[in-house]
Scaffold this motif. Structure first.
Motif, mmCIF file in Angstrom:
data_model
loop_
_atom_site.group_PDB
_atom_site.id
_atom_site.type_symbol
_atom_site.label_atom_id
_atom_site.label_comp_id
_atom_site.label_asym_id
_atom_site.label_seq_id
_atom_site.Cartn_x
_atom_site.Cartn_y
_atom_site.Cartn_z
ATOM 1 N N ALA A 152 1.360 4.512 13.142
ATOM 2 C CA ALA A 152 2.423 4.658 14.132
ATOM 3 C C ALA A 152 3.790 4.743 13.459
ATOM 4 O O ALA A 152 4.649 5.545 13.858
ATOM 5 C CB ALA A 152 2.382 3.489 15.120
ATOM 6 N N ILE A 153 4.000 3.930 12.435
ATOM 7 C CA ILE A 153 5.292 3.930 11.734
ATOM 8 C C ILE A 153 5.493 5.244 10.983
ATOM 9 O O ILE A 153 6.582 5.840 11.029
ATOM 10 C CB ILE A 153 5.372 2.714 10.791
ATOM 11 C CG1 ILE A 153 5.491 1.430 11.617
ATOM 12 C CG2 ILE A 153 6.539 2.846 9.820
ATOM 13 C CD1 ILE A 153 5.337 0.163 10.823
ATOM 14 N N ALA A 154 4.478 5.712 10.275
ATOM 15 C CA ALA A 154 4.599 6.981 9.554
ATOM 16 C C ALA A 154 4.952 8.116 10.513
ATOM 17 O O ALA A 154 5.806 8.966 10.220
ATOM 18 C CB ALA A 154 3.303 7.290 8.810
ATOM 19 N N THR A 155 4.309 8.130 11.680
ATOM 20 C CA THR A 155 4.548 9.202 12.642
ATOM 21 C C THR A 155 5.915 9.053 13.297
ATOM 22 O O THR A 155 6.616 10.047 13.539
ATOM 23 C CB THR A 155 3.429 9.212 13.694
ATOM 24 O OG1 THR A 155 2.155 9.286 13.024
ATOM 25 C CG2 THR A 155 3.556 10.414 14.618
ATOM 26 N N ALA A 156 6.318 7.815 13.584
ATOM 27 C CA ALA A 156 7.638 7.590 14.172
ATOM 28 C C ALA A 156 8.754 7.956 13.196
ATOM 29 O O ALA A 156 9.769 8.536 13.588
ATOM 30 C CB ALA A 156 7.781 6.142 14.612
ATOM 31 N N LEU A 157 8.573 7.616 11.903
ATOM 32 C CA LEU A 157 9.591 7.907 10.894
ATOM 33 C C LEU A 157 9.543 9.360 10.429
ATOM 34 O O LEU A 157 10.547 9.890 9.930
ATOM 35 C CB LEU A 157 9.421 6.987 9.685
ATOM 36 C CG LEU A 157 9.560 5.478 9.894
ATOM 37 C CD1 LEU A 157 9.450 4.746 8.564
ATOM 38 C CD2 LEU A 157 10.875 5.138 10.578
ATOM 39 N N GLY A 158 8.372 9.972 10.511
ATOM 40 C CA GLY A 158 8.219 11.336 10.025
ATOM 41 C C GLY A 158 8.150 11.450 8.525
ATOM 42 O O GLY A 158 8.401 12.524 7.964
ATOM 43 N N ILE A 159 7.805 10.364 7.841
ATOM 44 C CA ILE A 159 7.647 10.367 6.379
ATOM 45 C C ILE A 159 6.396 9.575 6.011
ATOM 46 O O ILE A 159 5.934 8.721 6.778
ATOM 47 C CB ILE A 159 8.881 9.764 5.654
ATOM 48 C CG1 ILE A 159 9.145 8.341 6.128
ATOM 49 C CG2 ILE A 159 10.101 10.648 5.853
ATOM 50 C CD1 ILE A 159 10.283 7.655 5.377
ATOM 51 N N PRO A 160 5.807 9.841 4.831
ATOM 52 C CA PRO A 160 4.605 9.120 4.436
ATOM 53 C C PRO A 160 4.871 7.637 4.191
ATOM 54 O O PRO A 160 5.965 7.238 3.769
ATOM 55 C CB PRO A 160 4.177 9.813 3.131
ATOM 56 C CG PRO A 160 4.894 11.117 3.128
ATOM 57 C CD PRO A 160 6.167 10.892 3.864
ATOM 58 N N VAL A 161 3.851 6.820 4.453
ATOM 59 C CA VAL A 161 3.879 5.392 4.165
ATOM 60 C C VAL A 161 2.819 5.109 3.105
ATOM 61 O O VAL A 161 1.629 5.379 3.319
ATOM 62 C CB VAL A 161 3.609 4.556 5.428
ATOM 63 C CG1 VAL A 161 3.504 3.070 5.078
ATOM 64 C CG2 VAL A 161 4.698 4.781 6.472
ATOM 65 N N ASN A 162 3.259 4.611 1.958
ATOM 66 C CA ASN A 162 2.345 4.286 0.868
ATOM 67 C C ASN A 162 1.868 2.840 0.981
ATOM 68 O O ASN A 162 2.650 1.945 1.313
ATOM 69 C CB ASN A 162 3.027 4.491 -0.483
ATOM 70 C CG ASN A 162 3.398 5.935 -0.734
ATOM 71 O OD1 ASN A 162 2.643 6.850 -0.398
ATOM 72 N ND2 ASN A 162 4.571 6.166 -1.294
ATOM 73 N N ILE A 163 0.597 2.641 0.682
ATOM 74 C CA ILE A 163 0.018 1.298 0.662
ATOM 75 C C ILE A 163 -0.250 0.945 -0.791
ATOM 76 O O ILE A 163 -0.975 1.672 -1.494
ATOM 77 C CB ILE A 163 -1.282 1.243 1.472
ATOM 78 C CG1 ILE A 163 -1.015 1.651 2.934
ATOM 79 C CG2 ILE A 163 -1.907 -0.155 1.413
ATOM 80 C CD1 ILE A 163 -2.271 1.812 3.752
#
Length: 484
Positions: free
Chosen positions: A406-417
């Motif tokens: 949800a955060i990646a889609t809301a921000l429009g940028i990749p989220v790395n784990i």
């Protein structure tokens, strides 16, 4: 061996690492928060000592040889707390914490003085230290008259550990008394709250020594020789040290009690009108910007308390695949909000409830509401001149893959784990202890972890998330006059 002590809101974490920065053992001491009135949030500093002793004693019981080999201790701590001491070093009242917003009137008055934004590069937020002291001056004048020292929470812990009055730049930047560009206390801002530099601890960089462990504590914990205590860092800068977020362009999103979008900078880039924090980093000649929301996992914990289901159970009901935003919108302003609204009296809301709005719908709305609040932070960072291309996720909430999607889609940028490991504030504090004790090169120590997985924005839901975000944005001005 090196020991990191992270004084958080809900507990103290003690983490041992070896010379190769491998985590060896950790232990925790629990803390509670007192909320005697709406908007108040306090802790007794004596409880910080008790929690620290519990955590370190547990390490002594489980890893006595490793604890005995400690050469450096680093400190991390919740920021902005006002710990007021008299001339004998006694605590005068409970510490008002970072999420205590009672001083919103005093904050507004200080912020109206143009010197504060000009010198600190920041809005005077109600959660910062200076307005809290101004509140004490106005509401508890007998206590104010006895104030001899004002310490941040981790620096009170340092006083107990070393007997020394020190702070460091990253934490001091959140007081509204620091000249953030020159990294010095501002005499004129201190005078504006009835204080002077004698009320402040000495300043060092977070990577520098700031005292040595008292002999009595070293003996109690089985440590020998000189144990250096580093300047340390505020919790977000310490997390950045743990994550290796120290170079320009590096960023992380933290899903803890509060939510943080943090970006490292190699220059001072203030833009207080955006409600972004511009602070010193924990290493020399470095700064950082961050947007802060006050209730991230706290929002999910609130829903957990209302429904009687724990947070993991709530998020697991959503399944794996990201859903299109529902008809319910959640505004996560349970304790007011910082970025971008700087509004201490706003309160949260659930909008769009219908007969079919079940527990799953409410959980989805809470996760999306926090994601959209972080999008507000991203837009504020952009307005302050910082463009992010990816973020690394840390904090307890980052265990939920659904939330990260949800955060990646809301921000429009990749989220790395990051790869499995402990890279949070306690690890960053331990790294700072290593650097101070060994005079090591911070850039050689503060390296980022490997990325185990990257979550890309869901392209198929980007438009729907964009529409839901615009709906979310429209709700704050709509409820502002009726929710406080």
């Amino acid at each position: 061996m090196y020991l990191g002590l992270d004084l958080g809101t809900s507990g103290v974490k003690a983490l041992l690492i070896d010379a190769d920065q491998n985590p060896v053992a950790s232990a925790n001491g629990e803390l509670d928060v007192s909320r005697p009135h709406d908007g108040w949030s306090e802790q007794n500093p004596a409880h910080w000592i008790e929690a620290t002793q519990a955590a370190v004693t547990a390490l002594k019981q489980s890893h006595p040889a490793e604890l005995a080999a400690v050469k450096g201790i680093g400190l991390s701590g919740q920021m902005h707390g006002a710990t007021l001491l008299d001339a004998e070093g006694a605590v005068l009242r409970p510490c008002m914490l970072w999420n205590d917003t009672r001083s919103y009137r005093q904050a507004a008055a200080l912020d109206a003085d143009p010197r504060f934004r000009a010198i600190t590069g920041n809005i005077v937020f109600p959660g910062f230290t200076a307005p809290k002291v101004a509140w004490v001056k106005e509401n508890e004048p007998d206590i104010f008259k006895r104030v001899a020292k004002v310490l941040l929470p981790k620096d009170y812990l340092r006083l107990w550990l070393t007997g020394e009055f020190f702070s460091e730049m990253s934490d001091a930047a959140g007081t509204s008394w620091l000249d953030v560009a020159t990294r010095k206390w501002s005499p004129e801002l201190l005078a504006a709250t009835g204080l002077d530099e004698s009320h402040m601890p000495a300043l060092v960089e977070g990577t520098e020594p700031a005292g040595t462990l008292k002999a009595e504590l070293a003996a109690r914990w089985g440590m020998g020789g000189k144990v250096v205590v580093a300047g340390g860092a505020g919790d977000n800068a310490a997390s950045a040290c743990g994550m290796g977020t120290v170079r320009p362009g590096q960023a992380f999103v933290s899903l803890g009690t509060s939510g943080v979008l943090f970006a490292a900078n190699d220059s001072y880039l203030p833009n207080p009108e955006s409600a972004v924090h511009t602070f010193c980093h924990a290493l020399p000649n470095a700064w950082h910007q961050m947007g802060v929301i006050l209730s991230a996992t706290d929002s999910l914990n609130w829903l957990s308390g209302v429904t009687g289901a724990d947070a993991q159970a709530l998020t697991s009901e959503l399944g794996e695949a990201l859903r299109a935003p529902g008809s319910v919108t959640f505004l996560p302003y349970l304790s007011g909000e910082r970025t971008p609204h700087n509004d201490a009296v706003i309160r949260g809301a659930l909008i769009g409830l219908a007969h079919q709005s079940d527990r799953v719908a409410l959980t989805q709305a809470v996760l999306e509401g926090v994601a959209f609040a972080l999008r507000d932070n991203l837009e504020a960072l952009r307005a302050a001149g910082t463009e992010l291309t990816a973020v690394t996720a840390i904090g307890g909430g980052s265990r939920s893959r659904y939330w990260l999607r949800a955060i990646a889609t809301a921000l429009g940028i990749p989220v790395n784990i990051p790869a499995d490991g402990d890279f949070g504030a306690a690890f960053g504090a331990a790294r700072l202890g290593l650097v101070a004790a060994e005079k090591a090169d911070p850039m050689a120590i503060f390296t980022p972890p490997a990325t185990s997985e990257t979550i890309e924005p869901d392209a198929g839901l980007s438009a729907a998330y964009g529409e839901a975000y615009q709906r979310y944005r429209a709700l704050y001005p709509a409820i502002r006059g009726v929710s406080s």
